[in-house]
Design a protein around this motif. Structure first.
Motif, short mmCIF file in Angstrom:
data_model
loop_
_atom_site.label_atom_id
_atom_site.label_comp_id
_atom_site.label_asym_id
_atom_site.label_seq_id
_atom_site.Cartn_x
_atom_site.Cartn_y
_atom_site.Cartn_z
N VAL A 32 6.47 7.70 -3.24
CA VAL A 32 4.82 7.50 -3.10
C VAL A 32 4.85 6.66 -1.97
N THR A 33 5.59 5.34 -1.95
CA THR A 33 5.56 4.46 -0.83
C THR A 33 5.97 5.37 0.44
N ARG A 34 7.04 6.15 0.67
CA ARG A 34 7.21 6.74 1.62
C ARG A 34 6.15 7.70 1.96
N GLU A 35 5.34 8.26 1.47
CA GLU A 35 4.22 9.20 1.50
C GLU A 35 3.22 8.22 2.32
N ILE A 36 2.72 7.22 1.71
CA ILE A 36 1.72 6.27 2.13
C ILE A 36 2.05 5.87 3.50
N ARG A 37 3.20 5.36 3.63
CA ARG A 37 3.73 4.74 5.19
C ARG A 37 3.67 6.07 6.19
N ASP A 38 4.11 7.13 5.76
CA ASP A 38 3.91 8.28 6.72
C ASP A 38 2.37 8.55 7.07
N LEU A 39 1.32 8.64 6.28
CA LEU A 39 0.16 8.59 6.37
C LEU A 39 -0.38 7.69 7.22
N GLU A 40 -0.02 6.12 6.76
CA GLU A 40 -0.65 5.14 7.70
C GLU A 40 -0.25 5.29 9.37
N ALA A 41 0.93 5.64 9.21
CA ALA A 41 1.59 5.90 10.64
C ALA A 41 0.92 6.91 11.62
N SER A 42 0.55 8.01 10.65
CA SER A 42 0.03 9.31 11.52
C SER A 42 -1.58 9.03 11.94
N ILE A 43 -2.33 7.96 11.21
CA ILE A 43 -3.41 7.68 11.61
C ILE A 43 -3.58 6.22 12.44
N GLY A 44 -2.67 5.61 12.23
CA GLY A 44 -2.68 4.19 13.12
C GLY A 44 -3.62 3.39 12.21
N LEU A 45 -3.51 3.38 10.87
CA LEU A 45 -4.35 2.19 10.20
C LEU A 45 -3.54 1.69 8.93
N THR A 46 -3.82 0.60 8.52
CA THR A 46 -3.30 0.40 7.28
C THR A 46 -4.28 0.75 6.22
N LEU A 47 -3.97 1.27 5.05
CA LEU A 47 -4.67 1.81 4.27
C LEU A 47 -4.91 0.88 2.76
N PHE A 48 -3.74 0.61 2.65
CA PHE A 48 -3.62 -0.67 1.49
C PHE A 48 -3.19 -1.95 1.78
N ASP A 49 -3.73 -3.17 1.28
CA ASP A 49 -3.28 -4.41 1.25
C ASP A 49 -2.27 -4.55 -0.03
N ARG A 50 -1.10 -4.89 0.12
CA ARG A 50 -0.21 -5.03 -1.16
C ARG A 50 -0.38 -6.31 -1.65
N ARG A 51 -0.62 -6.19 -3.38
CA ARG A 51 -0.54 -7.34 -3.86
C ARG A 51 0.50 -7.53 -4.90
N PRO A 52 0.62 -8.71 -5.42
CA PRO A 52 1.90 -8.58 -6.49
C PRO A 52 1.55 -7.85 -7.58
N ARG A 53 0.05 -7.40 -7.81
CA ARG A 53 -0.05 -6.57 -9.13
C ARG A 53 -1.04 -5.47 -8.57
N GLY A 54 -0.34 -4.58 -7.91
CA GLY A 54 -1.15 -3.32 -7.45
C GLY A 54 -1.58 -3.73 -5.72
N VAL A 55 -2.44 -2.82 -5.54
CA VAL A 55 -3.01 -2.50 -4.24
C VAL A 55 -4.42 -2.82 -4.20
N ASN A 56 -4.82 -2.85 -2.94
CA ASN A 56 -6.57 -2.92 -2.69
C ASN A 56 -6.64 -2.11 -1.54
N LEU A 57 -7.49 -1.42 -1.36
CA LEU A 57 -7.99 -0.52 -0.31
C LEU A 57 -8.53 -1.52 0.93
N THR A 58 -7.85 -1.01 1.97
CA THR A 58 -8.55 -1.76 3.19
C THR A 58 -10.02 -1.03 3.54
N GLU A 59 -10.67 -1.57 4.48
CA GLU A 59 -11.81 -1.14 4.95
C GLU A 59 -11.71 0.32 5.39
N GLY A 60 -10.38 0.60 6.24
CA GLY A 60 -10.17 2.00 6.50
C GLY A 60 -9.58 2.91 5.42
N GLY A 61 -9.00 2.36 4.33
CA GLY A 61 -8.82 3.05 3.17
C GLY A 61 -9.85 3.36 2.38
#
Length: 293
Positions: A32-61
Motif C-alpha cells: 500500500v505504501t509503495r502504491e501511494i508513493r507511486d501515485l504521488e510521484a505520478s501526479i507531483g503532489l503529496t496526498l497524505f500527511d503521515r501522523r503517528p496514528r494514521g494519515v490525514n489528507l492534504t488539500e490535494g488529497g
C-alpha cells in the motif's frame, strides 16, 4: 494515474490509515505504501500527511478523494446496470414490424415476453418492410419482422409462418357473391393497395404481372384500417392477410372473393443484422418466437 492506484488511495483515505487500507484491500502494508508513493510521484503532489496514528489528507488529497469516490460509484453503477441488462431485470427492446405482424401477431408475443421479463421496456415501430429493413441497417431496432421478400444477403432471418393473402370486397361490390372467379375477372377492376415499400403490395404486383393481368390501382394507402374502410364501402378490391380481416369477414362487412387460379402467399420472417451477437433482450424475444404460444 491508474485505477489500481486510485483504489488503494481511496481505501486509505476512507479508512484513515495505511494499515486499515491494507486490511480493507487484503494486501500488505508495504504494498500500500509503495502504491501511494507511486501515485504521488505520478501526479507531483503529496496526498497524505503521515501522523503517528494514521494519515490525514492534504488539500490535494481532498480534491482527489472527490473524484475517486465519483469514479468508483460510477463503476459500481455500471456493474449493476450491466448485470441487470444481462439478466433481463432491466433494459429496452426495440422492434420494428410491417403492418400485418406489427398489428396482429406481435402484440401477443410482446405480452408473453412481458410476463416473463416485466422490467424490460418494449418499443415497437409499425411501418412497412422497406422501412423495417432501413431501421435494421441503421441500428435503430434490434429485430425486424416482415412479410414477403427481403434482401437475404443483408440480413439473418428466422421463418415465423406463411401467410396467404385474400381478395376482399365490400358486400355491395359487383363481384361480391359471384361464387368462384378467375384471375381474369379481376382485370380492370379498381384495386386499393398499400403504399410503395409494402411487401403486401409487392406480392400482389408480382402475382398479377406473372399472369399478365392488368392491375388498376385506384389508390395507395399507408393505413390498413383506412384501406379496409374504403373497401367496405364497395369501392374496389383489396388483397389482405386473413389476420387483418377476420372480424370483418365474420360480420359481413367484407366479403372474400374466391379466385380459383390466383393464390398469393408470402413468408413471415424475423430479421436481424448478421455477424453480430444479439443482446440478451432481443435474443430472448427471438427465442420466444420459436416456441408455440
Amino acid at each position: 494515474m491508474n485505477l489500481h492506484h486510485l483504489k488503494v488511495f481511496l481505501a486509505v483515505a476512507e479508512s484513515g490509515s495505511i494499515s486499515a487500507g491494507a486490511s480493507r484491500l487484503f494486501i500488505s502494508q508495504p504494498a500500500v505504501t509503495r502504491e501511494i508513493r507511486d501515485l504521488e510521484a505520478s501526479i507531483g503532489l503529496t496526498l497524505f500527511d503521515r501522523r503517528p496514528r494514521g494519515v490525514n489528507l492534504t488539500e490535494g488529497g481532498q480534491r482527489l478523494l472527490q473524484y475517486a469516490q465519483r469514479i468508483f460509484a460510477l463503476e459500481a453503477a455500471a456493474e449493476r446496470d450491466l448485470r441487470g441488462f444481462a439478466s433481463l431485470d432491466d433494459g429496452e427492446l426495440r422492434l420494428g414490424a410491417s403492418a400485418t405482424l406489427g398489428s396482429y401477431l406481435l402484440p401477443e408475443l410482446i405480452e408473453r415476453f412481458h410476463q416473463v421479463h416485466p422490467s424490460v421496456a418494449v418499443d415497437l415501430a409499425v411501418s412497412n418492410t422497406r422501412e423495417v429493413a432501413a431501421q435494421l441497417e441503421d441500428s435503430r431496432i434490434s429485430l425486424g419482422f416482415v412479410e414477403g421478400a427481403f434482401d437475404r444477403q443483408a440480413f439473418a432471418s428466422h421463418l415465423l409462418d406463411r401467410d396467404r393473402l385474400l381478395a376482399v370486397v365490400g358486400p355491395t361490390h359487383p363481384l361480391a357473391g359471384h361464387g368462384e372467379l378467375s384471375a381474369r375477372d379481376l382485370a380492370g377492376q379498381d384495386h386499393y393497395l398499400r403504399e410503395q415499400g409494402s411487401a403486401t403490395r409487392a406480392s400482389v404486383e408480382l402475382a398479377y404481372r406473372e399472369r399478365g393481368i392488368e392491375l388498376r390501382v385506384r389508390m395507395s394507402i399507408g393505413s390498413t384500417e383506412a384501406l379496409k374502410r374504403l373497401v367496405q364501402d364497395g369501392r374496389g378490391i383489396a388483397w389482405l392477410s386473413p389476420h387483418m380481416v377476420r372480424a370483418e369477414l365474420a360480420s359481413g362487412r367484407l366479403v372474400r372473393l374466391e379466385v380459383s387460379d390466383l393464390r398469393i402467399e408470402r413468408e413471415l420472417h424475423a430479421l436481424w443484422r448478421p455477424g453480430q451477437s444479439l443482446s440478451p433482450a432481443p435474443a430472448a424475444f427471438l427465442e420466444l418466437t420459436r416456441k408455440p404460444g
